[in-house]
Design an enzyme around this catalytic site. Structure first.
Site, short mmCIF file in Angstrom:
data_model
loop_
_atom_site.label_atom_id
_atom_site.label_comp_id
_atom_site.label_asym_id
_atom_site.label_seq_id
_atom_site.Cartn_x
_atom_site.Cartn_y
_atom_site.Cartn_z
N LYS A 125 72.41 122.19 37.00
CA LYS A 125 72.84 122.14 35.59
C LYS A 125 73.15 123.21 35.26
O LYS A 125 74.12 123.54 34.52
CB LYS A 125 71.50 121.76 35.03
CG LYS A 125 71.55 121.32 33.58
CD LYS A 125 71.01 122.63 32.81
CE LYS A 125 70.92 122.58 31.51
NZ LYS A 125 70.43 123.32 30.61
N ASP A 183 71.88 117.10 32.03
CA ASP A 183 70.59 117.66 31.66
C ASP A 183 69.86 116.30 31.04
O ASP A 183 70.50 115.28 30.98
CB ASP A 183 70.75 118.65 30.52
CG ASP A 183 71.73 118.34 29.33
OD1 ASP A 183 71.18 117.25 28.55
OD2 ASP A 183 72.74 118.72 29.15
#
Length: 219
Positions: free
Chosen positions: A121, A140
């Site tokens: 991420k 996310d």
DNA sequence: ATCCCGAGGG
DNA sequence: CCCTCTGGAT
């Protein structure tokens, strides 16, 4: 499965609603964004933005962070949660950036993932926002939830699976900004606890709306 | 009790 | 795949 036209329509609708497809973390230097994203794990960007000014004022350079006492860093970031792991990662990553990468944040997925506290991420966000690599997908919590509701993915909660599925359907030149816009949409409209479907512009293409709101399953 | 722009380890 | 790490807001 969504058609290319439907995906394009979703992308355009969000772009119109949130013209700025940008990150809401405050930062000046590249490494500040890197560490701010680390701090944002299971924490709101709003709270991260409250602690980073004091943190980066107390430790104004990568060298200062690399030589910082971890327990003092913990005090500055305590309210963001997971403070022990985050403080250790920031100091160790600062040391590695200096010793292995000449004090610069590396621009490849492979190198970014070697930094302590940097996962896909964080790495993807840096690749997209700092290095402007096309086709980046930041999977996310908001991205995973909303694209799952829409039906852009198979509903998997695995970040890597979601990332790969979205890569196949999103226009590469739009994917990074699109993910940032999903964050704004997740905060304002498609809220996790209670989606505000009544005011959502994505209704025409949303599987969740058509199945659970427009025609609720009556059991 | 659940969620917030996760990462690392088993 | 699972679990743990942690505080703050709703």
């Amino acid at each position: 499965m969504k058609s290319t036209e439907e995906v394009r329509a979703i992308v355009e609708a969000l772009k119109e609603l949130y013209p700025d497809g940008i990150c809401s973390l405050d930062y000046e230097k590249d490494y500040e964004l890197l560490f701010s994203v680390r701090l944002a794990a299971q924490c709101t960007d709003e709270r991260v933005n409250k602690v980073t000014p004091a943190l980066f004022a107390r430790f104004p350079t990568l060298e200062a962070l690399a030589n910082a006492d971890i327990s003092e860093v913990e005090q500055y970031i305590h309210s963001t949660g997971f403070f022990r792991a985050k403080a250790r990662d920031i100091v160790l990553a600062s040391q590695m950036l200096l010793s292995e990468y000449g004090g610069k944040v590396p621009g490849t997925m492979e190198d970014l993932l070697k930094l302590p506290g940097v996962g896909r991420k964080t790495a993807n966000l840096m690749l997209g926002d700092v290095f402007h690599v096309p086709g980046v997908v930041v999977a996310d919590t908001h991205c995973i939830r909303i694209t799952g509701l829409l039906g852009l993915t198979d509903g998997s909660k695995d970040p890597t699976k979601v990332e790969m599925q979205l890569r196949k359907v999103l226009p590469p030149e739009e994917s990074n900004d699109f993910c940032h816009r999903l964050v704004f949409h997740g905060r304002a409209v498609c809220i996790a606890r209670r989606p505000q479907c009544g005011e959502c512009v994505l209704r025409p293409w949303c599987d969740y709306f058509s199945k659970n709101v427009a025609e609720p399953a009556k059991d």
